[in-house]
Design a protein around this motif. Structure first.
Motif, PDB file in Angstrom:
ATOM      1  N   PHE A 111      19.827 -13.813 -10.430  1.00  0.00           N
ATOM      2  CA  PHE A 111      19.197 -15.115 -10.254  1.00  0.00           C
ATOM      3  C   PHE A 111      19.929 -16.144 -11.098  1.00  0.00           C
ATOM      4  O   PHE A 111      20.072 -15.990 -12.304  1.00  0.00           O
ATOM      5  CB  PHE A 111      17.726 -15.045 -10.657  1.00  0.00           C
ATOM      6  CG  PHE A 111      17.033 -16.371 -10.569  1.00  0.00           C
ATOM      7  CD1 PHE A 111      16.754 -16.945  -9.346  1.00  0.00           C
ATOM      8  CD2 PHE A 111      16.676 -17.049 -11.716  1.00  0.00           C
ATOM      9  CE1 PHE A 111      16.123 -18.163  -9.256  1.00  0.00           C
ATOM     10  CE2 PHE A 111      16.046 -18.268 -11.633  1.00  0.00           C
ATOM     11  CZ  PHE A 111      15.766 -18.842 -10.405  1.00  0.00           C
ATOM     12  N   VAL A 112      20.411 -17.209 -10.451  1.00  0.00           N
ATOM     13  CA  VAL A 112      21.070 -18.313 -11.150  1.00  0.00           C
ATOM     14  C   VAL A 112      20.195 -19.540 -10.934  1.00  0.00           C
ATOM     15  O   VAL A 112      20.110 -20.061  -9.823  1.00  0.00           O
ATOM     16  CB  VAL A 112      22.494 -18.561 -10.602  1.00  0.00           C
ATOM     17  CG1 VAL A 112      23.145 -19.723 -11.326  1.00  0.00           C
ATOM     18  CG2 VAL A 112      23.330 -17.311 -10.712  1.00  0.00           C
ATOM     19  N   PRO A 113      19.494 -19.999 -11.983  1.00  0.00           N
ATOM     20  CA  PRO A 113      18.589 -21.129 -11.801  1.00  0.00           C
ATOM     21  C   PRO A 113      19.345 -22.412 -11.487  1.00  0.00           C
ATOM     22  O   PRO A 113      20.476 -22.614 -11.922  1.00  0.00           O
ATOM     23  CB  PRO A 113      17.850 -21.233 -13.130  1.00  0.00           C
ATOM     24  CG  PRO A 113      18.731 -20.554 -14.105  1.00  0.00           C
ATOM     25  CD  PRO A 113      19.502 -19.520 -13.344  1.00  0.00           C
ATOM     26  N   GLN A 114      18.708 -23.279 -10.716  1.00  0.00           N
ATOM     27  CA  GLN A 114      19.288 -24.576 -10.400  1.00  0.00           C
ATOM     28  C   GLN A 114      19.172 -25.494 -11.615  1.00  0.00           C
ATOM     29  O   GLN A 114      18.227 -25.393 -12.385  1.00  0.00           O
ATOM     30  CB  GLN A 114      18.536 -25.197  -9.214  1.00  0.00           C
ATOM     31  CG  GLN A 114      18.693 -24.409  -7.933  1.00  0.00           C
ATOM     32  CD  GLN A 114      20.151 -24.416  -7.458  1.00  0.00           C
ATOM     33  OE1 GLN A 114      20.842 -25.407  -7.565  1.00  0.00           O
ATOM     34  NE2 GLN A 114      20.595 -23.280  -6.958  1.00  0.00           N
ATOM     35  N   PRO A 115      20.115 -26.410 -11.787  1.00  0.00           N
ATOM     36  CA  PRO A 115      20.009 -27.340 -12.917  1.00  0.00           C
ATOM     37  C   PRO A 115      18.754 -28.194 -12.778  1.00  0.00           C
ATOM     38  O   PRO A 115      18.358 -28.569 -11.679  1.00  0.00           O
ATOM     39  CB  PRO A 115      21.265 -28.194 -12.810  1.00  0.00           C
ATOM     40  CG  PRO A 115      22.089 -27.619 -11.720  1.00  0.00           C
ATOM     41  CD  PRO A 115      21.305 -26.601 -11.003  1.00  0.00           C
ATOM     42  N   THR A 116      18.157 -28.489 -13.893  1.00  0.00           N
ATOM     43  CA  THR A 116      16.946 -29.316 -13.897  1.00  0.00           C
ATOM     44  C   THR A 116      17.318 -30.777 -14.083  1.00  0.00           C
ATOM     45  O   THR A 116      18.442 -31.117 -14.437  1.00  0.00           O
ATOM     46  CB  THR A 116      16.005 -28.885 -15.034  1.00  0.00           C
ATOM     47  OG1 THR A 116      16.693 -29.047 -16.270  1.00  0.00           O
ATOM     48  CG2 THR A 116      15.568 -27.443 -14.868  1.00  0.00           C
ATOM     49  N   ALA A 117      16.350 -31.627 -13.875  1.00  0.00           N
ATOM     50  CA  ALA A 117      16.562 -33.064 -14.067  1.00  0.00           C
ATOM     51  C   ALA A 117      16.726 -33.361 -15.554  1.00  0.00           C
ATOM     52  O   ALA A 117      16.232 -32.624 -16.410  1.00  0.00           O
ATOM     53  CB  ALA A 117      15.366 -33.829 -13.509  1.00  0.00           C
ATOM     54  N   PRO A 118      17.426 -34.439 -15.903  1.00  0.00           N
ATOM     55  CA  PRO A 118      17.603 -34.756 -17.325  1.00  0.00           C
ATOM     56  C   PRO A 118      16.260 -35.080 -17.983  1.00  0.00           C
ATOM     57  O   PRO A 118      15.323 -35.545 -17.337  1.00  0.00           O
ATOM     58  CB  PRO A 118      18.518 -35.979 -17.314  1.00  0.00           C
ATOM     59  CG  PRO A 118      18.448 -36.523 -15.935  1.00  0.00           C
ATOM     60  CD  PRO A 118      18.072 -35.401 -15.028  1.00  0.00           C
ATOM     61  N   LEU A 119      16.192 -34.803 -19.273  1.00  0.00           N
ATOM     62  CA  LEU A 119      14.973 -35.069 -20.026  1.00  0.00           C
ATOM     63  C   LEU A 119      14.760 -36.572 -20.180  1.00  0.00           C
ATOM     64  O   LEU A 119      15.724 -37.328 -20.327  1.00  0.00           O
ATOM     65  CB  LEU A 119      15.066 -34.425 -21.411  1.00  0.00           C
ATOM     66  CG  LEU A 119      15.143 -32.906 -21.437  1.00  0.00           C
ATOM     67  CD1 LEU A 119      15.369 -32.430 -22.864  1.00  0.00           C
ATOM     68  CD2 LEU A 119      13.868 -32.303 -20.878  1.00  0.00           C
ATOM     69  N   PRO A 120      13.515 -37.000 -20.193  1.00  0.00           N
ATOM     70  CA  PRO A 120      13.266 -38.430 -20.417  1.00  0.00           C
ATOM     71  C   PRO A 120      13.621 -38.802 -21.855  1.00  0.00           C
ATOM     72  O   PRO A 120      13.600 -37.950 -22.742  1.00  0.00           O
ATOM     73  CB  PRO A 120      11.767 -38.580 -20.153  1.00  0.00           C
ATOM     74  CG  PRO A 120      11.195 -37.215 -20.358  1.00  0.00           C
ATOM     75  CD  PRO A 120      12.293 -36.251 -19.987  1.00  0.00           C
ATOM     76  N   PRO A 121      13.948 -40.066 -22.107  1.00  0.00           N
ATOM     77  CA  PRO A 121      14.303 -40.458 -23.487  1.00  0.00           C
ATOM     78  C   PRO A 121      13.114 -40.281 -24.425  1.00  0.00           C
ATOM     79  O   PRO A 121      11.958 -40.417 -24.017  1.00  0.00           O
ATOM     80  CB  PRO A 121      14.701 -41.923 -23.357  1.00  0.00           C
ATOM     81  CG  PRO A 121      14.133 -42.380 -22.060  1.00  0.00           C
ATOM     82  CD  PRO A 121      13.989 -41.176 -21.181  1.00  0.00           C
ATOM     83  N   ALA A 122      13.426 -39.970 -25.669  1.00  0.00           N
ATOM     84  CA  ALA A 122      12.382 -39.763 -26.672  1.00  0.00           C
ATOM     85  C   ALA A 122      11.731 -41.102 -27.019  1.00  0.00           C
ATOM     86  O   ALA A 122      12.406 -42.133 -27.043  1.00  0.00           O
ATOM     87  CB  ALA A 122      12.984 -39.134 -27.924  1.00  0.00           C
ATOM     88  N   PRO A 123      10.434 -41.075 -27.298  1.00  0.00           N
ATOM     89  CA  PRO A 123       9.786 -42.336 -27.678  1.00  0.00           C
ATOM     90  C   PRO A 123      10.296 -42.804 -29.043  1.00  0.00           C
ATOM     91  O   PRO A 123      10.739 -41.991 -29.856  1.00  0.00           O
ATOM     92  CB  PRO A 123       8.304 -41.966 -27.734  1.00  0.00           C
ATOM     93  CG  PRO A 123       8.280 -40.496 -27.963  1.00  0.00           C
ATOM     94  CD  PRO A 123       9.513 -39.953 -27.297  1.00  0.00           C
ATOM     95  N   PRO A 124      10.254 -44.105 -29.297  1.00  0.00           N
ATOM     96  CA  PRO A 124      10.719 -44.590 -30.604  1.00  0.00           C
ATOM     97  C   PRO A 124       9.842 -44.035 -31.714  1.00  0.00           C
ATOM     98  O   PRO A 124       8.647 -43.814 -31.507  1.00  0.00           O
ATOM     99  CB  PRO A 124      10.597 -46.106 -30.493  1.00  0.00           C
ATOM    100  CG  PRO A 124       9.634 -46.346 -29.395  1.00  0.00           C
ATOM    101  CD  PRO A 124       9.729 -45.181 -28.469  1.00  0.00           C
TER     102      PRO A 124
END
Length: 82
Positions: free
Chosen positions: A15-28
């Motif tokens: 099993f080769v997982p598909q790439p996930t979406a980028p992480l949202p930016p961290a809150p200030p």
């Protein structure tokens, strides 16, 4: 899944997982509570070291010793000091 040949000739599937979406930016970051700002101000007024701030004395203490490159190795091939 991607088929992979093995040494025995059988095919294994891994099993080769598909790439996930980028992480949202961290809150200030939240500002420090007033008690900490007052403490940092009091330390700074007394010349104390503050976390996360440049400390010239620490930089001086961890700097390489300037005398380490002044001496060369002996040219005596026997290394017995004569």
């Amino acid at each position: 899944m991607t088929p992979i040949p093995t040494a025995a000739g059988r095919r294994r599937r891994i099993f080769v997982p598909q790439p996930t979406a980028p992480l949202p930016p961290a809150p200030p970051p939240l500002p420090d509570p007033p008690i900490y700002r007052d403490l940092v101000r009091a330390w700074a007024d007394r010349g104390r070291t503050l976390p996360g701030r440049h400390d010239p004395e620490w930089v001086r203490l961890v700097a390489p010793f300037p005398g380490l490159g002044l001496f060369s190795d002996s040219r005596d091939p026997r290394r017995d000091g004569r």
